[in-house]
Design a protein around this motif. Structure first.
Motif, short mmCIF file in Angstrom:
data_model
loop_
_atom_site.label_atom_id
_atom_site.label_comp_id
_atom_site.label_asym_id
_atom_site.label_seq_id
_atom_site.Cartn_x
_atom_site.Cartn_y
_atom_site.Cartn_z
N VAL A 197 39.63 -29.82 -13.27
CA VAL A 197 40.48 -30.70 -13.70
C VAL A 197 39.90 -31.55 -14.98
O VAL A 197 40.62 -31.99 -15.97
CB VAL A 197 40.99 -31.78 -12.54
CG1 VAL A 197 41.84 -32.94 -13.04
CG2 VAL A 197 41.66 -30.98 -11.43
N ASP A 198 38.76 -31.70 -14.97
CA ASP A 198 38.00 -32.31 -16.06
C ASP A 198 38.39 -31.37 -17.34
O ASP A 198 38.71 -31.99 -18.48
CB ASP A 198 36.41 -32.41 -15.81
CG ASP A 198 35.98 -33.18 -16.72
OD1 ASP A 198 36.42 -34.07 -17.74
OD2 ASP A 198 34.61 -33.00 -17.06
N ALA A 199 38.33 -30.22 -17.13
CA ALA A 199 38.46 -29.22 -18.26
C ALA A 199 39.90 -29.32 -18.58
O ALA A 199 40.13 -29.25 -19.89
CB ALA A 199 37.87 -27.76 -17.77
N VAL A 201 41.74 -31.95 -18.54
CA VAL A 201 41.70 -33.14 -19.28
C VAL A 201 41.40 -32.87 -20.74
O VAL A 201 41.89 -33.44 -21.62
CB VAL A 201 41.11 -34.21 -18.41
CG1 VAL A 201 41.29 -35.61 -19.27
CG2 VAL A 201 41.72 -34.51 -17.16
N HIS A 202 40.07 -32.47 -20.90
CA HIS A 202 39.59 -32.23 -22.32
C HIS A 202 40.70 -31.43 -23.04
O HIS A 202 40.78 -31.65 -24.05
CB HIS A 202 38.41 -30.94 -22.17
CG HIS A 202 37.16 -31.66 -21.51
ND1 HIS A 202 36.15 -31.14 -20.79
CD2 HIS A 202 36.63 -32.99 -21.25
CE1 HIS A 202 35.42 -31.94 -20.08
NE2 HIS A 202 35.68 -33.09 -20.53
N ALA A 203 41.33 -30.23 -22.36
CA ALA A 203 42.35 -29.57 -23.22
C ALA A 203 43.40 -30.37 -23.69
O ALA A 203 43.92 -30.34 -24.78
CB ALA A 203 42.67 -28.21 -22.40
N VAL A 266 41.98 -41.25 -21.45
CA VAL A 266 41.42 -40.79 -20.22
C VAL A 266 40.05 -41.04 -20.21
O VAL A 266 39.24 -41.44 -19.38
CB VAL A 266 41.90 -39.28 -19.56
CG1 VAL A 266 41.05 -39.00 -18.17
CG2 VAL A 266 43.41 -39.33 -19.49
N HIS A 267 39.15 -40.18 -21.17
CA HIS A 267 37.93 -40.25 -21.08
C HIS A 267 37.07 -41.82 -21.35
O HIS A 267 36.21 -42.07 -20.98
CB HIS A 267 37.33 -39.05 -22.24
CG HIS A 267 37.19 -37.83 -21.55
ND1 HIS A 267 38.19 -36.89 -21.16
CD2 HIS A 267 36.15 -37.21 -20.93
CE1 HIS A 267 37.75 -35.83 -20.58
NE2 HIS A 267 36.50 -35.97 -20.37
N ALA A 268 37.91 -42.37 -22.16
CA ALA A 268 37.36 -43.72 -22.61
C ALA A 268 37.41 -44.73 -21.30
O ALA A 268 36.33 -45.20 -20.99
CB ALA A 268 38.26 -44.53 -23.74
N PRO A 280 31.74 -40.34 -10.13
CA PRO A 280 31.90 -38.90 -10.62
C PRO A 280 32.90 -38.61 -11.69
O PRO A 280 34.04 -39.11 -11.53
CB PRO A 280 32.22 -37.92 -9.33
CG PRO A 280 32.20 -38.58 -8.13
CD PRO A 280 32.40 -40.09 -8.60
N HIS A 281 32.55 -38.06 -12.80
CA HIS A 281 33.19 -38.03 -14.09
C HIS A 281 34.49 -37.37 -13.83
O HIS A 281 35.74 -38.01 -14.30
CB HIS A 281 32.54 -37.35 -15.14
CG HIS A 281 33.18 -37.26 -16.39
ND1 HIS A 281 33.55 -38.22 -17.37
CD2 HIS A 281 33.69 -35.99 -16.99
CE1 HIS A 281 34.46 -37.42 -18.18
NE2 HIS A 281 34.24 -36.34 -18.01
N GLY A 282 34.63 -36.11 -13.44
CA GLY A 282 35.94 -35.18 -13.20
C GLY A 282 36.75 -36.10 -12.32
O GLY A 282 37.91 -35.90 -12.65
N CYS A 284 37.10 -39.41 -11.56
CA CYS A 284 37.66 -40.41 -12.38
C CYS A 284 38.80 -39.90 -13.48
O CYS A 284 39.97 -40.44 -13.44
CB CYS A 284 36.70 -41.19 -13.09
SG CYS A 284 35.30 -42.01 -12.17
N ASN A 285 38.47 -39.07 -14.26
CA ASN A 285 39.53 -38.42 -15.11
C ASN A 285 40.68 -37.90 -14.46
O ASN A 285 41.76 -38.02 -14.70
CB ASN A 285 39.02 -37.13 -15.68
CG ASN A 285 38.11 -37.28 -16.93
OD1 ASN A 285 37.96 -38.70 -17.27
ND2 ASN A 285 37.13 -36.38 -17.36
N ALA A 286 40.53 -37.22 -13.15
CA ALA A 286 41.69 -36.81 -12.35
C ALA A 286 42.69 -38.00 -12.02
O ALA A 286 43.88 -37.77 -12.02
CB ALA A 286 41.31 -35.98 -11.18
FE FE2 Z 1 35.03 -34.92 -19.27
#
Ligand code: FE2
Length: 387
Positions: A197-199, A201-203, A266-268, A280-282, A284-286
């Motif tokens: 899901v982090d990936a 969000v990156h996209a 999202v990343h900020a 965990p980063h991923g 949090c993004n999710a």
């Molecule tokens: Fe990320």
């Protein structure tokens, strides 16, 4: 002729070897850099899975000395970078290899910066602060998501400020990325879901970023398409090599996109959560994703329509509101299927944390390329909605 070239975009990438078994080229690449003594960075989980021993063996068999530094924690800390850099120096190492998820790779990047400059890593926060090239660096990702192996980002935690700071520079793009789907086979379903899901969000963030351009758009859309089709079946069957390869390919494409187009709110906001509460980063993004999409949608409607289409939503004849609703529903469905349904409150975030979190989020460089300008109050409202 006076041409305005301010809207033109650059594209930076490491030398990439993608495919099963690519990690086995590590000694070859290290030797080509003239390595004698390799500094090998990793973390306890990856070491336990046996990957550190394998890479060490490959390097030693090729006649190279190895110093291993495998104590990197999740959300790598300033102190770990400084200890690693001192070990690198005292052992007279000349090439850095890292194998692991985002944390060991970011720590390795930090060690490279400190080794090149002889100064504290804290001095390199921000964009384009690096003046000397790091030692040759080879990164081998063991998760399909963070993409530190192809990116211009290094994210380091400063426990004194409870803040995760970003270093953004083409100087932190590694020389070589050996992207080997075989090493992701030791990831469990939960880590596969978080990093996948982090990936995604990156996209999405790269595609709607104000820094996007034709060189990043194709990578971003292809990553969205691949993750939308393959992440859910992979989480249900983490031992399937075809699915693992597809999600790894998606992660790489998302990484190339966001490294060059930068990210968004999202990343900020998740960097702020990760630094303040060590989460965990991923994950949090999710938990933030659909709330930020809802906030941004009216300011990038055409872009989000293309995101929806890449997620196999047939948008023909749909109103903008309908596209937004279908896109949000698909994001929520995907998260639910891979098991990332919780809310920020369940991770220990409380209402009283939100003012601090929002203040830190506004200091993160990723907020600058968000398609919608965000005020302190905007960010607070989005955190509240995800709580
Ligand atoms: Fe990320």
């Amino acid at each position: 002729m006076n041409q305005d070239i301010s809207a033109l975009r650059k594209f930076v990438s490491p030398e990439i070897v993608f495919g099963a078994g690519s990690r086995k080229a590590v000694a070859n690449f290290a030797s080509n850099f003239g390595a004698r003594h390799v500094f090998l960075v990793s973390d306890p989980g990856v070491e336990k899975a046996g990957w550190v021993a394998e890479i060490r063996e490959l390097l030693i068999t090729a006649g190279l000395s190895v110093t291993a530094f495998t104590g990197v924690s999740p959300n790598p800390k300033v102190e770990e970078v400084m200890v690693g850099a001192e070990l690198y120096r005292s052992n007279e190492c000349d090439v850095i290899v890292a194998i692991g998820g985002g944390s060991p790779m970011d720590c390795a990047k930090g060690i490279g910066i400190v080794s090149a400059h002889g100064r504290n890593i804290l001095e390199f926060e921000g964009v384009d602060t690096i003046t000397s090239p790091s030692p040759p660096m080879i990164l081998i990702p063991t998760t399909a998501g963070t993409s530190a192996d192809v990116s211009q980002f290094a994210i380091i935690s400063d426990p004194d400020r409870r803040f995760k700071f970003s270093i953004i520079s083409k100087a932190v793009v590694p020389d070589v990325a050996l992207i080997d789907p075989e090493v992701t086979e030791t990831m469990d379903g939960f880590l596969t879901a978080c990093t996948g899901v982090d990936a995604m969000v990156h996209a999405i963030e790269a595609f709607v970023s104000t820094g996007s351009g034709p060189l990043t758009d194709t990578h971003a859309l292809e990553a969205i398409r691949l993750i939308n089709r393959h992440l859910e079946p992979l989480v249900a069957n983490t031992s399937n090599p075809y699915l693992r390869e597809q999600v790894m390919l998606a992660s790489m494409q998302a990484g190339l996109a966001f490294s060059n187009a930068i990210l968004g709110a999202v990343h900020a906001m998740s960097h702020s959560l990760g630094g303040y509460l060590d989460l965990p980063h991923g994950l949090c993004n999710a938990l933030l994703l659909e709330h930020v999409v809802a906030f941004n949608f009216p300011f990038a409607e055409d872009r989000f329509r293309k995101v929806a289409e890449a997620m196999d939503i047939d948008t023909r004849g749909m109103s903008k509101m309908e596209i937004k609703r279908r896109l949000m529903n698909r994001i929520i469905e995907l998260k639910r299927t891979v098991g990332l349904e919780s809310r920020l409150a369940e991770l220990g975030v409380s209402v009283s944390d939100i003012p601090y979190l929002s203040g830190f989020a506004l200091q993160d460089p990723c907020i600058l390329t968000n398609p919608r300008k965000s005020s302190l109050r905007d960010v607070q409202v989005v955190y509240e909605e995800a709580l």
